[in-house]
Motif scaffolding. Structure first.
Motif, mmCIF file in Angstrom:
data_model
loop_
_atom_site.group_PDB
_atom_site.id
_atom_site.type_symbol
_atom_site.label_atom_id
_atom_site.label_comp_id
_atom_site.label_asym_id
_atom_site.label_seq_id
_atom_site.Cartn_x
_atom_site.Cartn_y
_atom_site.Cartn_z
ATOM 1 N N PRO A 32 56.764 -9.279 -26.833
ATOM 2 C CA PRO A 32 56.034 -8.915 -25.608
ATOM 3 C C PRO A 32 56.021 -7.412 -25.343
ATOM 4 C CG PRO A 32 57.363 -10.847 -25.221
ATOM 5 C CD PRO A 32 57.770 -10.322 -26.570
ATOM 6 N N MET A 33 57.108 -6.728 -25.677
ATOM 7 C CA MET A 33 57.146 -5.271 -25.517
ATOM 8 C C MET A 33 56.087 -4.604 -26.385
ATOM 9 S SD MET A 33 60.220 -2.638 -26.588
ATOM 10 C CE MET A 33 59.804 -2.782 -28.340
ATOM 11 N N LEU A 34 55.983 -5.034 -27.646
ATOM 12 C CA LEU A 34 55.004 -4.438 -28.544
ATOM 13 C C LEU A 34 53.584 -4.864 -28.191
ATOM 14 C CD1 LEU A 34 56.933 -4.626 -31.938
ATOM 15 C CD2 LEU A 34 56.639 -2.661 -30.412
ATOM 16 N N LEU A 35 53.418 -6.074 -27.694
ATOM 17 C CA LEU A 35 52.107 -6.488 -27.188
ATOM 18 C C LEU A 35 51.675 -5.592 -26.030
ATOM 19 C CD1 LEU A 35 52.323 -10.402 -27.158
ATOM 20 C CD2 LEU A 35 50.700 -9.011 -28.468
ATOM 21 N N LYS A 37 48.182 -1.155 -24.183
ATOM 22 C CA LYS A 37 48.030 0.134 -23.502
ATOM 23 C C LYS A 37 47.663 1.264 -24.466
ATOM 24 C CE LYS A 37 49.133 -1.149 -19.289
ATOM 25 N NZ LYS A 37 48.205 -0.994 -18.143
ATOM 26 N N GLY A 38 47.545 0.954 -25.759
ATOM 27 C CA GLY A 38 47.221 1.981 -26.741
ATOM 28 C C GLY A 38 48.371 2.923 -27.030
ATOM 29 N N LEU A 39 49.605 2.420 -26.936
ATOM 30 C CA LEU A 39 50.796 3.238 -27.159
ATOM 31 C C LEU A 39 51.387 2.951 -28.535
ATOM 32 C CD1 LEU A 39 52.504 2.686 -23.674
ATOM 33 C CD2 LEU A 39 50.785 4.402 -24.309
ATOM 34 N N ASN A 40 52.180 3.904 -29.027
ATOM 35 C CA ASN A 40 52.880 3.669 -30.295
ATOM 36 C C ASN A 40 54.379 3.588 -30.043
ATOM 37 O OD1 ASN A 40 53.409 6.344 -29.792
ATOM 38 N ND2 ASN A 40 52.914 7.069 -31.834
ATOM 39 N N ALA A 41 55.076 2.952 -30.982
ATOM 40 C CA ALA A 41 56.482 2.631 -30.746
ATOM 41 C C ALA A 41 57.347 2.943 -31.961
ATOM 42 C CB ALA A 41 56.625 1.151 -30.371
ATOM 43 N N GLY A 95 52.525 -3.362 -37.296
ATOM 44 C CA GLY A 95 52.776 -2.236 -38.190
ATOM 45 C C GLY A 95 51.800 -1.096 -38.030
ATOM 46 N N HIS A 96 50.620 -1.360 -37.487
ATOM 47 C CA HIS A 96 49.608 -0.316 -37.320
ATOM 48 C C HIS A 96 49.944 0.673 -36.209
ATOM 49 C CE1 HIS A 96 48.612 -3.311 -34.285
ATOM 50 N NE2 HIS A 96 47.877 -2.408 -33.662
ATOM 51 N N MET A 97 50.846 0.276 -35.275
ATOM 52 C CA MET A 97 51.166 1.169 -34.162
ATOM 53 C C MET A 97 52.672 1.320 -33.935
ATOM 54 S SD MET A 97 52.122 -1.530 -32.094
ATOM 55 C CE MET A 97 52.351 -0.809 -30.490
ATOM 56 N N THR A 98 53.460 0.827 -34.887
ATOM 57 C CA THR A 98 54.910 0.859 -34.734
ATOM 58 C C THR A 98 55.568 1.342 -36.021
ATOM 59 O OG1 THR A 98 54.831 -1.023 -33.213
ATOM 60 C CG2 THR A 98 56.969 -0.500 -34.186
ATOM 61 N N ARG A 99 56.533 2.238 -35.863
ATOM 62 C CA ARG A 99 57.387 2.615 -36.992
ATOM 63 C C ARG A 99 58.643 1.754 -36.931
ATOM 64 N NH1 ARG A 99 60.929 8.161 -37.855
ATOM 65 N NH2 ARG A 99 61.936 7.508 -39.809
ATOM 66 N N PHE A 100 58.816 0.899 -37.921
ATOM 67 C CA PHE A 100 60.023 0.097 -38.036
ATOM 68 C C PHE A 100 60.988 0.845 -38.948
ATOM 69 C CE2 PHE A 100 56.769 -2.932 -36.795
ATOM 70 C CZ PHE A 100 57.427 -3.711 -35.856
ATOM 71 N N LEU A 139 55.668 -5.478 -18.447
ATOM 72 C CA LEU A 139 56.205 -4.389 -19.267
ATOM 73 C C LEU A 139 55.173 -3.274 -19.392
ATOM 74 C CD1 LEU A 139 57.983 -6.506 -22.027
ATOM 75 C CD2 LEU A 139 59.117 -4.878 -20.506
ATOM 76 N N GLY A 140 53.911 -3.643 -19.622
ATOM 77 C CA GLY A 140 52.859 -2.641 -19.736
ATOM 78 C C GLY A 140 52.677 -1.844 -18.459
#
Length: 211
Positions: A63-66, A71-75, A92-97, A167-168
């Motif tokens: 849910p946090m990543l959703l 919101k168009g944010l990266n994580a 993976g397109h908007m998050t660095r794991f 969260l958003g």
């Protein structure tokens, strides 16, 4: 003696075993202020939000990543767990794991994010949250056991129901209300100082003295 890290854990035990009241002690996790220094916050921001912890159902990371994606944010996500592959495929397109990193690396990595989010459905005394607060980051936490003992809503951070929309909304508050975010971060850093190692060790010694 039985030592637990949060009041919620302590009360849960006493609800089931009231006769143990004198034997259950609360000693929280500690934080190292000399490691989690606010100097790391001066770095350029590469991420809108960061999370450190296990990647399992209880941690509620999806849910946090959703919310971030909506919101168009990266994580930046630091940690491993059974949901890692699934989360990588979806976000993976908007998050660095970044996996599991050495503890000494965390301040510099967290310092690259604008906020820290802890969306877990249940925690004891979440050390990554304490470390983000001691670093001086604005924090968002789920209004859930363990987290609400540490974060005072709109004083040291923001609490919310840990679903995508709430969260958003809180992420947007941090990004759009800089004065509020900065004030909460300063107060959180001061509160987190109460969890410094020397204070926690003293609590542990008090427990040993009672045995």
């Amino acid at each position: 003696a039985l030592v637990v890290t949060s009041e919620h854990m302590r009360q849960s035990i006493l609800d089931r075993h009231p006769g143990l009241r004198s034997k259950v002690s609360l000693v929280p996790n500690h934080v190292l202020g000399r490691v989690f220094s606010e100097k790391h916050l001066s770095q350029p921001k590469a991420y809108d939000l960061a999370y450190v912890g296990h990647l399992g159902p209880r941690n509620n990371v999806r849910p946090m990543l959703l919310a971030a994606a909506h919101k168009g944010l990266n994580a930046l996500v630091l940690g491993q767990g059974p949901l890692l592959r699934e989360l990588q495929d979806e976000f993976g397109h908007m998050t660095r794991f970044a996996g599991i990193r050495a503890h000494a690396e965390l301040p510099a990595l967290l310092g690259q994010a604008r906020m820290f989010v802890m969306p877990s459905l249940h925690e004891g005394c979440p050390k990554p949250l304490l470390e983000a607060m001691r670093l001086g980051m604005p924090v968002i936490g789920a209004d859930s056991p363990g987290i609400r003992e540490i974060v005072d809503h709109e004083v040291t951070g923001l609490l919310c129901t840990p679903d995508r929309d709430n969260l958003g909304q809180q992420m947007q508050t941090i990004l759009s209300q800089k004065a509020l975010a900065d004030t909460m971060a300063r107060q959180a850093r001061s509160i987190a100082a109460r969890f410094e190692l020397n204070f926690v060790v003293q609590k542990e010694l008090e427990v040993y003295e009672q045995i």
